[in-house]
Design a protein around this motif. Structure first.
Motif, mmCIF file in Angstrom:
data_model
loop_
_atom_site.group_PDB
_atom_site.id
_atom_site.type_symbol
_atom_site.label_atom_id
_atom_site.label_comp_id
_atom_site.label_asym_id
_atom_site.label_seq_id
_atom_site.Cartn_x
_atom_site.Cartn_y
_atom_site.Cartn_z
ATOM 1 N N GLU A 1 20.285 -64.098 24.115
ATOM 2 C CA GLU A 1 20.364 -63.193 22.977
ATOM 3 C C GLU A 1 19.494 -63.719 21.840
ATOM 4 O O GLU A 1 19.232 -64.921 21.740
ATOM 5 C CB GLU A 1 21.818 -63.051 22.524
ATOM 6 C CG GLU A 1 22.716 -62.391 23.564
ATOM 7 C CD GLU A 1 24.148 -62.261 23.088
ATOM 8 O OE1 GLU A 1 24.434 -62.712 21.960
ATOM 9 O OE2 GLU A 1 24.969 -61.713 23.838
ATOM 10 N N GLN A 2 19.051 -62.820 20.960
ATOM 11 C CA GLN A 2 18.075 -63.180 19.943
ATOM 12 C C GLN A 2 18.515 -64.338 19.043
ATOM 13 O O GLN A 2 17.712 -65.235 18.759
ATOM 14 C CB GLN A 2 17.734 -61.958 19.086
ATOM 15 C CG GLN A 2 16.497 -62.155 18.211
ATOM 16 C CD GLN A 2 15.259 -62.473 19.029
ATOM 17 O OE1 GLN A 2 14.950 -61.787 19.993
ATOM 18 N NE2 GLN A 2 14.548 -63.533 18.651
ATOM 19 N N HIS B 1 27.389 -71.882 18.953
ATOM 20 C CA HIS B 1 26.352 -71.373 19.856
ATOM 21 C C HIS B 1 25.771 -72.505 20.706
ATOM 22 O O HIS B 1 25.546 -72.345 21.914
ATOM 23 C CB HIS B 1 25.228 -70.726 19.051
ATOM 24 C CG HIS B 1 25.540 -69.341 18.564
ATOM 25 N ND1 HIS B 1 26.174 -68.401 19.335
ATOM 26 C CD2 HIS B 1 25.276 -68.729 17.369
ATOM 27 C CE1 HIS B 1 26.304 -67.274 18.661
ATOM 28 N NE2 HIS B 1 25.780 -67.455 17.453
ATOM 29 N N ARG C 1 16.144 -64.438 28.618
ATOM 30 C CA ARG C 1 17.341 -63.606 28.737
ATOM 31 C C ARG C 1 18.437 -63.996 27.741
ATOM 32 O O ARG C 1 19.519 -63.424 27.760
ATOM 33 C CB ARG C 1 17.879 -63.658 30.165
ATOM 34 C CG ARG C 1 18.285 -65.012 30.675
ATOM 35 C CD ARG C 1 18.981 -64.878 32.028
ATOM 36 N NE ARG C 1 19.194 -66.163 32.645
ATOM 37 C CZ ARG C 1 18.509 -66.611 33.696
ATOM 38 N NH1 ARG C 1 17.571 -65.876 34.231
ATOM 39 N NH2 ARG C 1 18.770 -67.804 34.207
#
Length: 327
Positions: free
Chosen positions: A146-147, A182, A144
């Protein structure tokens, strides 16, 4: 939403009374944004924390050694301390991972009972097989994301259980600060998949080191890629690490075993041989002669699979001479 509203109401009206309300939730679930909106629990948690101070206990900060020890004591066993240490390393004391890994070993016959009915290690103990339930849990958590986050984790898993943010950025063509953001904001604090390990300076460059929170997460991400993708990524990671470590030539031999592993997995045999040779020479300098022989013998074995050439003849001579030094 109704239950969340009730929790908020009780938190306000029961303040100061000798009543304790305990709730359990998974932070990574609550952190997810659904249809552009935050989970309804987030606002309530923030408000209750503003009113009452520190109200949360993170189970991820609980020491897992005690859990592993107590779990093993539930059934009679003669398992070695080495087994317990490996179990702790594999699962980091995560209850679900620990329980399912043990159960899988028992069902496969990796753990067997002796004549006294005690669990012992079987002759073909396999630490690589991941129980289906554990794999499903990790697959759900990773799937789930994000790429861009999944891409970072794939590159990270190739570098290893401990990995470098700047290497992932270079391989993916991402901005370094973006990758660090990130890792710190989403993959660490929100999804609890990685954690900061160390920051080191290498020449004029910085290497921000992270590690997977659980070894099984790294193993799942790595195993989920096919052989072709892994081969390309090993080559890219090896080249990125090589460019970092080459900033100070005196540092390169210390990292040669790591570089040799990546280039061998990438099937770049010439570079793998070169770094195995450097690894052997470095081990000799440290008087680690047995380790040196392992590197040098491996390098020679790999070299002999390559076509004849002047470079191969020269490299073979260097390896033979250095092997003689190790003996």
């Amino acid at each position: 939403p109704g239950s969340v509203s009730l929790l908020f109401h009780l938190g306000r009206v029961l303040a100061g009374r000798r009543i304790l309300i305990v709730g359990a939730y998974r932070p990574e679930e609550v952190a997810l944004v659904r249809d552009g909106e935050r989970h309804p629990l987030v606002q309530v948690l923030n408000e209750l924390q503003r009113l009452f101070g520190d109200i949360s206990i993170s189970l991820d900060n609980i020491e897992g050694n005690d859990f592993v020890e107590r779990l093993l004591e539930c059934e009679p066993n003669d398992l070695t301390t080495g087994f317990q240490a490996l179990l702790q390393r594999q699962t980091q004391g995560h209850p679900l991972f620990t329980i399912e890994l043990l159960r899988g070993m028992q069902e496969r016959g990796d753990l067997i009972k002796d004549q006294d009915g005690k669990w012992i290690e079987g002759p073909a103990l396999d630490w690589e097989s991941m129980p289906a339930r554990v794999e499903a849990v990790i697959a759900e958590r990773v799937g789930r994301l994000e790429q861009p986050l999944q891409d970072i984790l794939r590159v990270a898993s190739v570098e290893g259980e401990t990995f470098t943010a700047e290497v992932a950025a270079q391989v993916l063509g991402f901005d370094q600060r973006e990758v660090v953001q990130h890792l710190g904001t989403e993959l660490e604090r929100t999804h609890n998949l990685v954690q900061v390990h160390a920051i080191r300076a290498l020449g004029s460059r910085q290497m921000s080191r992270y590690r997977f929170k659980h070894y099984l997460c790294q193993k799942y991400v790595y195993d989920s890629m096919d052989e072709v993708e892994r081969t390309y990524l090993h080559k890219d990671v090896g080249a990125a690490l090589e460019s970092f470590y080459s900033t100070g030539e005196q540092d390169l031999p210390a990292f040669a075993p790591q570089l040799a592993r990546h280039f061998q997995q990438a099937r770049v045999s010439e570079k793998a041989v070169h770094y195995l040779y450097l690894s052997g020479k470095k081990a000799i300098q440290l008087s680690a002669y047995q380790e040196a022989l392992l590197h040098l013998d491996h390098g020679l074995e790999l070299l002999l699979t390559l076509p004849d050439s002047p470079w191969r003849a020269e490299q073979e001579l260097d390896l033979q001479i250095t092997i003689g030094m190790a003996w």
